[in-house]
Structure formats: structure tokens, C-alpha cells
Design an enzyme around this catalytic site. Structure first.
Site, PDB file in Angstrom:
ATOM      1  CG  ASP A  62       9.090  15.457  -8.080  1.00 14.40           C
ATOM      2  OD1 ASP A  62       8.997  14.317  -8.585  1.00 14.40           O
ATOM      3  OD2 ASP A  62       8.416  15.824  -7.103  1.00 14.40           O
ATOM      4  CG  ASP A  75       5.082  11.230  -3.050  1.00 20.10           C
ATOM      5  OD1 ASP A  75       6.033  10.838  -3.753  1.00 20.10           O
ATOM      6  OD2 ASP A  75       4.500  12.317  -3.224  1.00 20.10           O
TER       7      ASP A  75
END
Ligand code: GLA
Length: 491
Positions: A210, A271
Site C-alpha cells: 500500500d 477502495d
């Protein structure tokens, strides 16, 4: 409601994929050549260093370097990766005292591994079980290494890896290029080599990396650097990058050529959340940006629109089939995030639909395209195998975004969809399991598409030698005369 969908298309002879001047068939070969170049450059530079230092040993070291150090061409993810990922459904629930069944703990992963195997997911192709954020201690160990939270993961990550490997599964883990993970656990900045080594020593097979608490500008250097360290471990690990999404959200234009070279998959967009609105926003992003995104995808490197949320709280049955259909046609990774202990059988059947998975895993690895969009109806098409002469086969999604509560009929000829193989296409409805027989370019396909639903069909090109018209009753003929409203070109 009758929606007549009509279009003109390029003849199949001019099929192109937007991948520049080479066809999808030779792309893997070009990748290998690139790898060879990289290997060669690496050896040359090391030989240069050795000459300068007069140390012959460096030459020897260069020559014995394992092939795994050749940049990303790690031989992995030749089709979109399939598996299970904890994040969307289980988030950062660390309260194992009050919620022991759902907290991020080794028990969750042991249980999900059992379900993946016992309930047929592994047999269907879902081979990765991936840990996301919140698995680690809040601090590194005295040795500077990441360590699993001792309360929630008392056996350690390697024990989970051993367990899932014993069941034929593979293990994924989560890290972050920045100072912290998105949930505030230790990040890898300043520890790239150590963390790559740690993951390898734990026998991890997949790393999602990430980009929270990092500067997006640093990622052009940092993500390849971590990939280099992953490769240097000699252990093959799929490399999932969040590199472009952070750059896009900070206003940068990602260097997609570099991203596709260094990552097996990458997140481009926000997301996913447990809602139809979230799913459709993502679909729109990939449709609206398809000219940039489609050429990037191919064996070993994929755009990642995020997890499948089928079987959770937010999608109806129709919407669940829609997510599956769009994800397989977009050649997206199929990483399901759902509670496998409680998922309903109809949702499990969607996830395990073999005909849909076969489209997802098509060896050509061409990402599909939105070829029509009007009045709430979309048509998406993905070229797939078999390729007969100059003709691709296709997976077609008829997608109804309308909310008026009756199915919309979409009527289109095979020719209008861009399929010109005179010997026809063996056509089947993937979710209904219904065959339309062989349809020829002049034949009309009529489908009723439920509100916020899809019809997914596979049209397999028939070799010329099998040419011969089937009985008339197999054909979907007739329908309203059409008129051309748009002239999209595709493939
Ligand atoms: C980011 C990622 C998500 C998830 C969380 C974890 O938001 O995009 O997929 O990994 O971090 O904190």
C-alpha cells in the site's frame, strides 16, 4: 421497455488491442526480451564494476544470479490472480476479546483457508488467501523486523503459510511503502530490503504493498525498489502495488509503463465499499478511462479495480452477477472479500461459476472494453480464445443500469457486436447455462436484462471446417428493424 442497440464496427481483420504496434500474442515474448535486456544490462553493469575494482568474483556473482532478479518478469499472475482477501469484509477489527470470530487473527485465516478448500473455491481457482492491514505489532522487533501481533497471531505468519500450503493454497500479506500502513501499523520506508526478506522467509506468495504515509512522488523509485528486493530474495511473490492510485489522487499522471513493468497488479482507483453505488462508480472509472487502462493489462500485469464483494450486505443477487461479469470481462483479479462461513449458496455459485471463471482466466489476457453506452444500457466485450484464423471469440456483457422495474430487452446482431466469422459463434448464456447454438454474423441476439443486472454470453468462434448452418429454431431472429444511433469502434 425495448432498447434496440445498434452499431457499426470495424471488420475483424483490423482487430487491434490498443497495445501499440504489436499483437497480444507476442506481448509475453516481448516481455521476455525485455527481461533478457534487463538481465544483460545488469550483468554488464556488474562486470563494469568488477573491472574497475579488478574483482573477478563479481563477474561470477553476476553470472550465477538467479533469474528471479530480472525485474518483475517473475512468471507469476499470467492470468488475473484469484483468491480471498480479508479487508473489505473484516477491516481492522482487532477486538478479539469481544468479537473473536471476526477479528483479524490467525483463527480467521485458518478458518477461511479451510472453507476455501472444503467449499470448492480452491478447485474453482481461488488459490490465494491474503492477509490485509492490522496483522502486525504496533512496533518492530528489537531486530528491526516486522512481527505479527503476538496476541492475535501467536503462531506467527510462517505457521499460517505452512498451514495454507499444506492445503494447496498460497498466502498473501500486506505492507506499505510509507512510514505507516493506512491503519497506522509500521510501514516499510527505510526497511524495504529487510521486509522483503522477512516476507520471503515466512514463505509468503503474494505481497500487497500500500502507499499510505508516503509521498506519491517517491513511489516511482520506491515501488520498483521494493520489487527489486522481493525478486532478490529468490522467492516468487506476486507484487500488488497501490502506486498509481495515490499518484492519481494527488493530481499526478502515473508512469504506467513503469508500473506495468514492475507490478503484477495495481490499484487505479478508490477502495471498494459494500454498496452498489461503490461498484458502479468503479465500473464507470474503468469504462471512462479504458483507452489508457486496457493497453496496460496482459499476462503478468493487471489493472485492479479492487475486491469482489459478492455475498456481503450491499449487493442484490442481480448486482452480484453484474460485479462478477464486469470483473471477468475487465480481466480483473478476482479477490473475494466475504465471510465464507456464512455466504449464501446462490452467491457462492456466482463466485464459482466455471464458465465465468474461464473467461476471467482466458490465456490471451486482453482486458475488455465498454463498446456501447446509451440510455442506461451498456455493452462490454472482451476478446478471448479460441482464436479462429483472424477472428477472436468474445465474452459479451449486456449491462442494464436502468432502475425501471422490468427487464430491458437488448437486441443486436452478431455482426453489430463486431463478430464477422462466417462460420459463426457457438453462443451460451454464462449464468443461465443456456445455449443459443451457433449464431452467424447476420443473426440477432436478443436478451432480457434485469434492472441493475447483466446477461453474460460467451461467443466461441467456430472453425471454418465446422461450417454449416444449424436448424433455424436455434437462431434468435427478427426483432424491430434497427437504426444506427452510435457508431462505436471496438477492437
Ligand atoms: C487502503 C487500501 C485498502 C486496504 C486499507 C487497509 O485503504 O486501499 O485496500 O488495504 O488501506 O488499511
Amino acid at each position: 421497455m425495448y432498447v434496440d442497440v445498434c452499431m457499426y464496427v470495424l471488420p475483424s481483420r483490423t482487430i487491434h488491442t490498443g497495445r501499440g504496434d504489436y499483437s497480444p500474442y507476442i506481448k509475453p515474448y516481448i516481455n521476455s526480451l525485455t527481461a533478457l535486456h534487463q538481465h544483460c544490462r545488469l550483468i554488464m553493469s556488474m562486470m563494469g564494476a568488477a573491472r574497475a575494482a579488478g574483482i573477478l568474483a563479481a563477474v561470477v556473482a553476476a553470472l550465477v544470479l538467479p533469474p528471479a532478479v530480472l525485474g518483475l518478469d517473475n512468471g507469476l499472475a499470467l492470468t488475473p490472480p484469484m483468491g480471498w482477501l480479508a479487508w473489505e469484509r473484516f477491516r481492522c477489527n482487532t477486538d478479539c476479546v469481544n468479537d473473536p470470530k471476526n477479528c483479524i487473527s490467525e483463527n480467521l485465516f485458518f478458518e477461511m483457508a479451510d472453507r476455501l478448500v472444503a467449499d470448492g473455491y480452491l478447485a474453482a481457482g481461488y488459490e490465494y488467501i491474503n492477509i490485509d492491514d492490522c496483522w502486525s505489532s504496533r512496533t518492530r522487533g528489537d531486530d528491526g523486523r516486522l512481527r505479527a501481533d503476538p496476541e492475535r497471531f501467536p503462531s506467527g505468519i510462517k505457521a499460517i503459510a505452512d498451514y495454507v500450503h499444506s492445503k494447496g493454497l498460497k498466502l498473501g500479506i500486506y505492507g506499505d511503502y510509507g512510514n505507516y500502513t493506512c491503519a497506522g501499523y509500521p510501514g516499510s520506508l527505510g526497511h524495504l530490503q529487510t521486509d522483503a526478506q522477512t516476507f520471503a522467509e515466512w514463505n509468503v506468495d503474494f505481497v500487497k504493498f500500500d502507499g499510505c504515509y508516503a509521498h506519491p512522488k517517491d513511489m516511482d523509485k520506491g515501488y520498483p525498489e521494493f520489487g527489486f528486493h522481493l525478486n532478490q530474495t529468490g522467492r516468487q511473490m506476486v507484487y500488488s502495488c497501490s502506486w498509481p492510485v495515490y499518484q492519481i489522487f494527488s493530481g499526478m499522471t502515473p508512469d504506467y509503463a513503469s508500473i506495468a513493468k514492475h507490478c503484477n497488479l495495481w490499484r487505479n482507483y478508490d477502495d471498494i465499499q459494500d454498496s452498489w453505488a461503490s461498484v458502479t462508480t468503479i465500473i464507470d472509472y474503468y469504462g471512462d478511462n479504458q483507452d489508457v487502462l486496457i493497453p496496460l493489462a496482459g499476462p503478468g500485469h493487471w489493472n485492479d479495480p479492487d475486491m469482489l464483494i459478492i455475498g456481503n450486505f450491499g449487493l442484490s443477487y442481480e448486482q452480484s452477477k453484474a460485479q462478477m461479469a464486469l470483473w471477468v470481462v475487465m480481466a480483473s483479479p478476482l479477490l473475494s472479500s466475504v465471510d465464507l462461513r456464512t455466504i449464501g449458496p446462490e452467491y457462492r455459485a456466482i463466485l464459482q461459476n466455471r464458465a465465468a471463471i474461464a473467461i476471467s482466466q482466458d490465456p490471451l489476457g486482453i482486458q475488455g472494453k465498454r463498446i456501447f453506452k446509451d440510455k442506461g444500457i451498456e455493452i462490454w466485450a472482451r476478446p478471448i480464445t479460441p482464436v479462429v484464423g483472424e477472428y477472436y471469440s468474445y465474452a459479451i456483457v449486456f449491462f442494464n443500469r436502468r432502475v425501471d422495474g422490468t427487464p430491458s430487452q437488448v437486441s443486436v446482431t452478431i455482426h453489430e457486436l463486431g463478430m464477422l466469422n462466417a462460420a459463426g459463434y457457438r453462443t451460451e448464456d454464462v449464468f443461465a447455462g443456456q445455449s443459443y447454438g451457433v449464431l452467424y454474423p447476420a443473426d440477432r441476439l436478443k436478451v432480457d436484462v434485469n434492472p441493475s443486472g447483466v446477461v453474460l454470453v460467451r461467443c466461441s468462434a467456430v472453425p471454418a471446417r465446422a461450417f454449416g448452418r444449424p436448424p433455424q429454431q436455434q437462431l434468435q431472429r427478427g426483432g424491430r428493424p434497427f437504426f444506427t444511433t452510435t457508431r462505436p469502434r471496438f477492437f
